[in-house]
Scaffold this active site. Structure first.
Site, short mmCIF file in Angstrom:
data_model
loop_
_atom_site.label_atom_id
_atom_site.label_comp_id
_atom_site.label_asym_id
_atom_site.label_seq_id
_atom_site.Cartn_x
_atom_site.Cartn_y
_atom_site.Cartn_z
N THR A 1 1.04 -1.07 0.10
CA THR A 1 0.07 0.16 -0.09
C THR A 1 0.89 1.18 -0.06
OG1 THR A 1 -1.67 -1.32 1.09
CG2 THR A 1 -1.90 1.09 1.12
N PHE B 1 -18.38 -4.11 9.41
CA PHE B 1 -17.54 -3.08 9.75
C PHE B 1 -18.40 -1.97 10.49
CE2 PHE B 1 -14.45 -5.47 7.60
CZ PHE B 1 -13.20 -5.06 8.04
N GLY C 1 -16.71 -1.26 19.82
CA GLY C 1 -15.67 -1.96 20.50
C GLY C 1 -14.65 -1.07 20.97
N CYS D 1 -2.64 -1.47 9.00
CA CYS D 1 -3.08 -0.86 7.98
C CYS D 1 -4.06 0.38 8.14
CB CYS D 1 -4.03 -2.14 7.17
SG CYS D 1 -2.84 -3.12 6.35
N LYS E 1 -6.55 -8.37 16.32
CA LYS E 1 -7.74 -8.87 16.08
C LYS E 1 -7.56 -10.57 16.24
CE LYS E 1 -7.81 -9.15 10.93
NZ LYS E 1 -8.91 -8.90 9.90
#
Ligand SMILES: NC(=O)c1ccc[n+]([C@@H]2O[C@H](COP(=O)([O-])OP(=O)(O)OC[C@H]3O[C@@H](n4cnc5c(N)ncnc54)[C@H](O)[C@@H]3O)[C@@H](O)[C@H]2O)c1
Length: 462
Positions: free
Chosen positions: A125, A272, A276, A283, A343
């Site tokens: 990216t 999405f 939380g 990213c 995650k």
């Protein structure tokens, strides 16, 4: 270049993206060489050890027989029809992506470009304009460079760690940017993926509802922008849910029901939109900052993105404030942190919310016991600057704790016998920062954007 039918591939950088790309292309039948400057990583791969945790990746790589080789030697570039750059682009001090690895990789590639048609594809990216920069860099450093043979293309990666293989095998879209001839070579390369004509690898079956990916053929600049804009939008969606969650707590609404209610609108969607502890990982933070810094270069402020970042990092404090509300002071308190990876289903600790939580809890005088199903060995290496005790299992972390924080939504935490476990705590206080507990407990349970644990209704979609 027109008649160029690719068969040999070089993948430069064997991290999360490079390994997934190498595995995918080998599975599609290509001969792939994975190149990395990290000799330890390459030595592990040569021994058949996959250096990252990504479900299914070890099996996929192991089943490619001799189609993949691993090396630190760039010589393989000379033989490759398509060369993928998959190196890191971490943020610099002001948020501008640090392109030193991309530049380093491009220079090494330049030395080996041959006198045959080759496409150099950027999967990292990168800021908009990097494709042109790479083309010039190759022009300047490749002795055999010829613009009609050597083209730079952009093929941004959209995989998510934890589900990287399914994301790569069954993508929503494939974005190909650059000169039309280079784009055509890539479209041929991805032919089996576009047609979905390959046999699904073991354990990563094609979803019933899936047909084939859309293909977006575009310019270098637009392809680079698509990646940034996609990540920024997803980050924005999460921050939006978190901002609404904070107000839900104050007005007595329930964020789970609110996001269900708004997500059912086809224009919004559920994905999405989970409130939380906010996003983490390598990213979202980096790419939102990257866009803002691109705007800054053009004297174009991007206040929506800045707000998304501010809301995200505020969320990490929200959890500590919830603890303080109950415990008043954290001095001498024993706090269990469940989940360290940013995650579930990955060992990636980059920008993990748990990092900031552990640091803040320690700063406030608490003793921290932290657990993660897979990321603890990595944390021992990468978080040696933090003060915490690694707990071998969640039960040990919770025993005699004054509070527990669920920081990562690992499935195994949902499956714990919470009813028994809270009984072993000194004070049964659980801050479920991922809204994953589904049962009412004999404990004080704090969630995000809602008053207390609600029994999940069947109609509620997540
Ligand atoms: N991780 C993700 O979920 C994800 C998803 C989409 C896009 N991306 C983007 O893809 C890029 C790579 O991300 P990642 O998470 O795979 O990074 P990573 O840090 O896991 O891997 C990068 C690899 O590149 C190697 N490397 C660095 N310089 C090199 C050089 N000159 N030659 C050969 N190898 C070199 C490093 O040793 C490392 O193994 C980044 O730009 C990232 O933003 C990442």
């Amino acid at each position: 270049m027109r008649s160029h039918v690719p068969s040999r591939i070089a993948v430069v950088g064997t991290g999360y993206v490079g390994l997934g790309t190498a595995g995918l292309l080998a599975h599609l039948g290509y001969r792939v060489t994975g190149i990395d400057i990290d000799p330890d990583k390459i030595a592990q791969l040569q021994r058949g050890v996959v250096p990252i945790h990504e479900p299914g990746l070890d099996l996929l790589l192991a089943s490619q027989e001799d189609r993949i080789t691993w090396t630190t030697d760039y010589q393989a570039v000379a033989e490759a029809d398509v060369i993928f750059i998959c190196v890191g682009t971490p943020p610099g001090p002001d948020g501008t992506p640090d392109l030193r690895y991309v530049t380093g990789a491009a220079r090494s590639i330049a030395a080996y470009l041959g006198d045959r048609p080759q496409v150099i594809v950027n999967k990292s990216t990168v800021p908009i304009g990097t494709g042109d920069f790479l083309q010039r860099l190759l022009e300047d450093h490749a002795p055999q460079f010829d613009e009609t043979r050597h083209r730079v293309a952009s093929n941004p990666e959209f995989l998510r760690e934890g589900t990287a293989l399914a994301d790569s095998l069954y993508p929503d879209r494939i974005v190909l940017g650059g000169h039309p001839e280079a784009v055509e070579v890539l479209a041929r390369l991805y032919g089996p993926l576009i047609e979905q004509s390959f046999t699904a690898p073991q354990g990563i079956g094609r979803p019933d509802s899936y047909s084939r990916p859309a293909v977006v053929r575009t310019t270098l600049q637009s392809a680079e922008m698509i990646k940034y804009a996609a990540n920024a939008f997803l980050a924005l969606k999460i921050s939006f849910a978190n901002e609404i969650a904070g107000l839900c707590e104050r007005v007595g609404a329930d964020i789970q029901e609110v996001t269900t209610g708004i997500g059912l609108d086809g224009r919004i969607g559920h994905r999405f939109l989970q409130a939380g502890l906010g996003w983490g990982g390598s990213c979202f933070g980096k790419d939102t900052q990257g866009l803002i810094s691109a705007g800054r270069e053009h004297a174009y402020p991007m206040p929506i993105l800045q707000a998304a970042i501010d809301v995200n990092y505020r969320q990490r404090n929200v959890v500590v404030e919830k603890l303080l509300r109950h415990l008043k002071s954290l001095k001498g308190k024993r706090i269990a942190v469940l989940g360290m990876a940013f995650k579930p289903n990955t060992d990636d600790l980059r920008d993990a919310p748990a990092h900031d939580l552990i640091a803040r809890l320690h700063q406030l005088g608490a003793t921290v016991l932290a657990h993660d199903p897979v990321a603890m060995p990595r944390a021992e290496r990468e978080w040696s600057h933090l003060t915490y005790t690694a707990a071998p299992d969640p039960a040990t972390a919770l025993r005699r704790a004054d509070a527990a924080i669920i920081a990562t939504e690992w499935e195994e935490y949902a499956l714990l016998n919470w009813r028994d476990l809270v009984g072993t705590m000194r004070q049964p206080l659980v801050v479920d920062a991922r809204n994953m507990l589904r049962e009412t407990l004999p404990a004080q349970v704090e969630q995000i954007g809602r008053e207390s644990v609600q029994v999940q209704k069947e109609a509620v979609l997540v």
